[in-house]
Scaffold this motif. Structure first.
Motif, short mmCIF file in Angstrom:
data_model
loop_
_atom_site.label_atom_id
_atom_site.label_comp_id
_atom_site.label_asym_id
_atom_site.label_seq_id
_atom_site.Cartn_x
_atom_site.Cartn_y
_atom_site.Cartn_z
N PRO A 1 39.49 45.05 38.64
CA PRO A 1 40.29 45.33 37.33
C PRO A 1 40.89 43.89 37.24
CG PRO A 1 40.98 47.13 39.10
CD PRO A 1 39.98 46.15 39.71
N VAL A 2 41.18 43.64 36.04
CA VAL A 2 41.66 42.18 35.33
C VAL A 2 42.92 42.61 34.45
CG1 VAL A 2 39.66 41.03 35.66
CG2 VAL A 2 40.07 42.10 33.68
N VAL A 3 43.78 41.75 34.48
CA VAL A 3 45.00 41.82 33.89
C VAL A 3 44.40 41.69 32.40
CG1 VAL A 3 47.16 40.78 33.14
CG2 VAL A 3 46.27 40.97 35.53
N LYS A 4 45.19 42.68 31.30
CA LYS A 4 44.86 42.56 30.09
C LYS A 4 45.34 41.47 29.22
CE LYS A 4 44.46 45.75 26.01
NZ LYS A 4 45.12 47.00 25.30
N ASP B 1 44.79 35.46 42.80
CA ASP B 1 45.41 35.50 41.43
C ASP B 1 44.41 35.61 40.43
OD1 ASP B 1 47.97 35.51 42.33
OD2 ASP B 1 48.23 33.39 42.31
N LYS C 1 44.93 38.76 48.73
CA LYS C 1 45.09 39.07 47.24
C LYS C 1 44.79 37.58 46.70
CE LYS C 1 47.96 43.01 46.51
NZ LYS C 1 47.82 43.76 47.71
N LYS D 1 43.04 36.98 35.26
CA LYS D 1 43.91 37.31 36.52
C LYS D 1 43.39 38.74 36.99
CE LYS D 1 48.03 34.41 36.01
NZ LYS D 1 49.47 34.50 35.86
N SER E 1 43.96 42.25 38.52
CA SER E 1 45.17 43.23 38.48
C SER E 1 45.25 44.03 39.92
CB SER E 1 45.16 44.30 37.36
OG SER E 1 45.95 45.33 37.44
N TYR E 2 46.29 44.15 40.34
CA TYR E 2 46.50 45.04 41.57
C TYR E 2 47.39 46.23 41.13
CZ TYR E 2 44.39 40.93 43.58
OH TYR E 2 43.87 39.95 44.36
N ASP E 3 47.40 46.61 39.76
CA ASP E 3 48.04 47.96 39.68
C ASP E 3 47.61 49.11 40.23
OD1 ASP E 3 49.89 46.49 38.05
OD2 ASP E 3 48.83 47.17 36.23
#
Length: 215
Positions: free
Chosen positions: A59-62, A115, A113, A74, A76-78
Motif C-alpha cells: 500500500p502507498v500513501v495517497k 519511508d 519499515k 511513500k 503506507s503502514y495503516d
C-alpha cells in the motif's frame, strides 16, 4: 537487444522477466521521474499460492496531487500488510527446496519499515542480487526519459501484470521448472523472482541465463 542500456521501472520483488533484463544488459536505468502508475509491478508481485496466483501489494500513501513522481511515493503502514505478506510467502513456499536457506535473509523486508517505495524496492533488489550472485550496473534516471528515446530498450510499460508479455516482449520466453503447487495447477510462468529462488536456489541464475541464451 537493440541497445546496451535497458530502461525499467522500480519493482517490488520483480518478475522473472525483469531479472532477465538485469543480467542481459550491460547497463540498467531505473526511471524515478515518471508519474507513479498504480496496479503495476512497482508495488506488487505475484507468487504461487495454494490456490494459484497470489498477488502481494504494497500500500502507498495517497497523494494529494494525482501526478506524484515515483521517487516521492511513500509506503503506507495503516494496515499490517507486512505480516500478511510474510504469512502468504510462508504458506506458498515453506515446502519448497530452498525456503529455509533464504528466508532469514528476506525477513527484514517484512519487519522493518521504509519511508519510500523506491528505497524499499532498491534494498530488496540488492538482497536478491546477493542471492543470485550478480552485480549489474544500475543507475537512476536524472530526469524523465521520453518514450521512444533511441538510446534505450524501453521496458517500462512492457513488463506489466496487465499486459501480455507476448504482445510486448519477444525477447522473453519462460521455461518450465518445478513449482510447489505445479502438480495441482500446472506451471505458472513469470512469477516473482521469489518463486524462482525458493524453487531453484543456486540454479536460479543459470535458469535466467538459459532464457537469454535463446535470444
Amino acid at each position: 537487444m537493440k541497445n546496451s542500456k535497458a530502461l525499467l521501472t522500480t519493482s517490488f520483488f520483480a518478475p522473472i522477466q525483469y531479472y532477465c533484463k538485469l543480467i542481459q544488459y550491460p547497463e540498467i536505468v531505473i526511471e524515478q521521474w515518471e508519474h507513479y502508475s498504480k496496479q503495476s509491478y512497482r508495488n506488487r508481485c505475484n507468487i504461487y499460492g495454494a490456490n494459484g496466483v497470489l498477488p502481494l501489494s504494497v500500500p502507498v500513501v495517497k497523494a494529494t496531487n494525482k501526478k506524484v513522481f515515483t521517487k516521492d511515493v511513500k509506503i503506507s503502514y495503516d494496515t499490517n500488510w507486512q505480516k500478511l505478506h510474510w504469512k502468504g510467502i510462508e504458506a506458498a513456499y515453506k515446502s519448497s527446496p530452498f525456503y529455509e536457506y533464504y528466508i532469514d535473509d528476506l525477513e527484514r523486508f517484512f519487519t522493518q519499515k521504509w519511508d519510500f517505495l523506491l528505497e524499499y524496492n532498491n534494498e530488496i533488489q540488492q538482497e536478491v542480487f546477493g542471492i543470485l550472485e550478480i552485480d549489474p550496473i544500475i543507475k537512476f534516471s536524472e530526469d524523465f526519459i521520453d518514450f521512444g528515446t533511441s538510446e534505450y530498450d524501453d521496458f517500462r510499460e512492457k513488463i506489466h501484470p496487465k499486459v501480455s508479455k507476448l504482445e510486448t516482449d519477444n525477447t522473453f520466453a519462460a521455461k518450465k521448472y518445478t513449482q510447489v503447487f505445479g502438480d495441482k495447477y500446472g506451471f505458472i510462468e513469470n512469477l516473482s523472482i521469489l518463486d524462482l529462488i525458493f524453487n531453484l536456489g543456486p540454479d536460479s541464475l543459470s535458469y535466467l541465463e538459459s532464457i537469454n541464451s535463446n535470444l
